[in-house]
Design an enzyme around this catalytic site. Structure first.
Site, PDB file in Angstrom:
ATOM      1  N   LEU A 470      29.587  70.083 -18.140  1.00 37.04           N
ATOM      2  CA  LEU A 470      28.946  71.399 -18.027  1.00 37.04           C
ATOM      3  C   LEU A 470      29.847  72.518 -18.545  1.00 37.04           C
ATOM      4  CD1 LEU A 470      27.340  70.882 -14.506  1.00 37.04           C
ATOM      5  CD2 LEU A 470      26.215  70.673 -16.721  1.00 37.04           C
ATOM      6  N   HIS A 471      30.424  72.289 -19.725  1.00 32.79           N
ATOM      7  CA  HIS A 471      31.302  73.280 -20.340  1.00 32.79           C
ATOM      8  C   HIS A 471      30.841  73.660 -21.748  1.00 32.79           C
ATOM      9  CE1 HIS A 471      34.623  71.297 -17.657  1.00 32.79           C
ATOM     10  NE2 HIS A 471      33.813  72.086 -16.959  1.00 32.79           N
ATOM     11  N   PRO A 472      29.575  73.995 -21.968  1.00 35.79           N
ATOM     12  CA  PRO A 472      29.131  74.367 -23.313  1.00 35.79           C
ATOM     13  C   PRO A 472      29.790  75.670 -23.762  1.00 35.79           C
ATOM     14  CG  PRO A 472      27.425  74.879 -21.713  1.00 35.79           C
ATOM     15  CD  PRO A 472      28.497  74.108 -20.974  1.00 35.79           C
TER      16      PRO A 472
END
Length: 584
Positions: A470-472
């Protein structure tokens, strides 16, 4: 709402919360925050109870529920991407792990033309300004900022076995992965304060929401930008019951994150003309880099059965929820008061990388991020994945409807280097989990299991089982080259006036840890840029550089020259040899 504001901030998430606080601090500049999600109500335990972090993901009340297009190197499966649908954005639903990344990440940023003032020395004072490190301020850590950071106790038998195992495997301990030495293992800082989640909204917006010059409007979707020539003069808004309105702005600042900011740019005619025309949008400003360069961290969970009843698995039984909730609500303690990601660390999987390329999150339970697959059994796991993958993706609108999710493609596992690193990552994790320190607990690897052993089997398992961390980021990157979107000296979108972007999308490259802290640093630094304040002076404390002298880019890339010029090898070697420097 007023008819006109000095600053309209599109997105009340992490960066938007920080900007709203700083830009309204003078008492005269009018600031409007527009958040498409709802408020982060004080009585909502699924937001504010750290131990409830698994429940908002996938819940439409909290999560925009993005997913990728079929990933071609992962069997065509779609990868879910949770994004916060409330004030505070993803900081209201994330894992609350506070990682700055390595100083080398910002030295890497500074090797790009025009990015010289985004090196570690210039970013460090903004990291320090935003934080209160409850473990103690020093040359590397702040002591008076809005983000109060508790350090995980990491004192349970499983955490102690994990730390002992890392030393048995040949890795060092460090006092603080956000301080002098990132490489090594230690308890983690967390966005938890007095037993509750301290989101960006709670830290930056709640204390100042009564300012006369600050308005915060939720359930307000910005559908487009208003233009006069190349200048953005305001935004169009849709609120509940399809109420349409608009507001004028001296400046519009996009803070929607790596998916929404490029989407709104493209919907407004800013981007690659071919992408825009294919979606039925008339091009206005040609910027082919909008939506490109998308990066992320993919991760897997290596899980083991525990022979001893020392994990937190029994607490996930639903009949215990009332007790956990009451203990947290009335006493600010107990299982609900921790995010349980209390420790981990960073290593280099080989001696050819300049700084750590693997992060460990240790968890004293075997469970998926969304809470599934526990079955109430005792276990433990590590979350691992490459931190500096060379995989690049994109965000592209499919049509002109602002309520339709864009097409998101990360191209996970698409490069030979990425697949090779994945094999190194899993073997390094297995090496640690097989150490004697775990002998009393280890009931065997349950995922992926001992039958998954060859390089090919490991990569196949990653393709089938991996999830996003969850690090876009990086989809509207800063720079001055032809594919750059944002001017690093002004945060303005190239080719426009009155339009800036401040969020994870402006990263030139992803940092080697959870990205919340870097997003907040970018927002703090950008606030001074936007307001025209004198920037904080650079600071130069020593940092640990075990991989000094290693090339950062592929052989022949001119940026290696700039990287080598930023790496003081003699000083690094002296620091490594100095007694007592966090090397225990």
């Amino acid at each position: 709402m007023r008819k006109r504001y000095d600053y309209v901030i599109v997105g009340g998430g992490s960066a938007g919360s920080a900007l709203a606080n700083r830009l309204s601090a003078d008492g005269t500049s009018t600031v409007l925050v527009l958040e498409a999600g709802r408020s982060d109500f004080v009585f909502d335990p699924l937001i504010h109870m750290p131990g409830a972090l698994m429940f908002p993901s996938g819940n439409p009340l909290y999560d925009w529920a993005y997913e990728t297009e079929p990933e071609p190197h992962m069997g065509g499966r779609r990868v879910a991407h949770a994004r916060g649908k409330v004030l505070g954005g993803s900081s209201s639903i994330n894992g609350m792990i506070f990682q700055r990344g390595n100083p080398g990440d910002y030295e890497k940023w500074a090797t790009n033309e025009g990015m010289e003032h985004w090196d570690y020395a210039h970013c460090l004072p903004y990291f320090k300004r935003m934080e209160t490190t409850l473990a103690g301020a020093d040359a590397w850590r702040g002591g008076s900022g809005p983000l109060k950071l508790e350090r995980g106790p990491a004192s349970s038998p499983l955490f102690q076995a994990f730390f002992e195992a890392t030393e048995q495997a040949g890795y060092a301990r460090t006092d603080d992965v956000n301080g002098y030495r990132q490489e090594g293992f230690a308890p983690f800082d967390r966005n938890v304060y007095r037993g509750s989640r301290l989101s960006a909204s709670r830290a930056y917006l709640w204390p100042v929401r009564d300012r006369d010059n600050l308005d915060i409007v939720t359930l307000a979707t910005v559908t487009g930008l208003r233009w006069q020539g190349d200048r953005v003069t305001g935004v169009d808004i849709v609120r509940p019951r399809k109420r349409h309105s608009s507001v004028e702005a001296g400046e519009v600042i996009l803070c929607g994150g790596a998916f929404n900011s490029p989407q709104l740019l493209q919907l407004s005619g800013v981007g690659d003309p071919e992408v825009l025309r294919a979606a039925g949008v008339t091009p206005r400003v040609e910027l082919p880099g909008v939506g490109e360069n998308l990066q992320d961290h993919l991760e897997v969970y290596l899980q083991h059965v525990s022979l001893q009843p020392v994990s937190i698995a029994p607490w996930l039984k639903m009949w215990k929820a009332p007790y956990i909730g009451a203990q947290w609500l009335f006493l600010n303690k107990g299982v609900g008061a921790s995010n349980h990601f209390e420790g981990g660390g960073f290593i280099r999987t080989n001696d050819q990388v300049a700084y750590p390329n693997l992060m460990f999150h240790f968890l004293p339970i075997a469970v998926r991020y969304d809470g599934t697959a526990s079955e109430g059994k005792h276990g433990y796991q590590v979350h691992v994945g490459p931190m500096n993958s060379d995989v690049l993706g994109h965000v592209r609108i499919k049509d002109a409807d602002p309520f339709h999710h864009p097409a998101i493609q990360f191209n996970y596992l698409s490069t030979e280097n990425d697949r090779r690193e994945w094999v190194e990552v899993i073997r390094a994790a297995r090496h640690i989990l097989s150490q004697p320190a775990f002998a009393a607990f280890d009931g065997g690897e349950s995922s992926p299991g001992p039958s998954v052993e060859t390089d090919e089997q490991l990569v196949d398992w990653v393709a089938k089982d991996a999830e996003t961390a969850l690090h876009p980021s990086c989809s509207a990157r800063m720079g001055v080259d032809d594919m750059a979107v944002v001017d690093p000296s002004t945060m303005r979108v190239h080719g426009t006036e009155g339009l800036r972007v401040v969020d994870a999308s402006v990263f030139p490259s992803i940092t080697n840890g959870n990205i919340y802290a870097p997003v907040m640093m970018v927002a703090e630094k950008a606030a001074d840029i936007v307001a025209g304040n004198t920037p904080l002076a650079p600071e130069h404390p020593p940092v640990y550089r075990a991989g000094a002298g290693m090339p950062l880019y592929p052989e022949g890339d001119a940026r290696n020259t700039a990287w080598n010029a930023r790496t003081d090898i003699p000083s690094a070697m002296a620091a490594m040899a100095a007694p007592g420097e966090d090397d225990r």
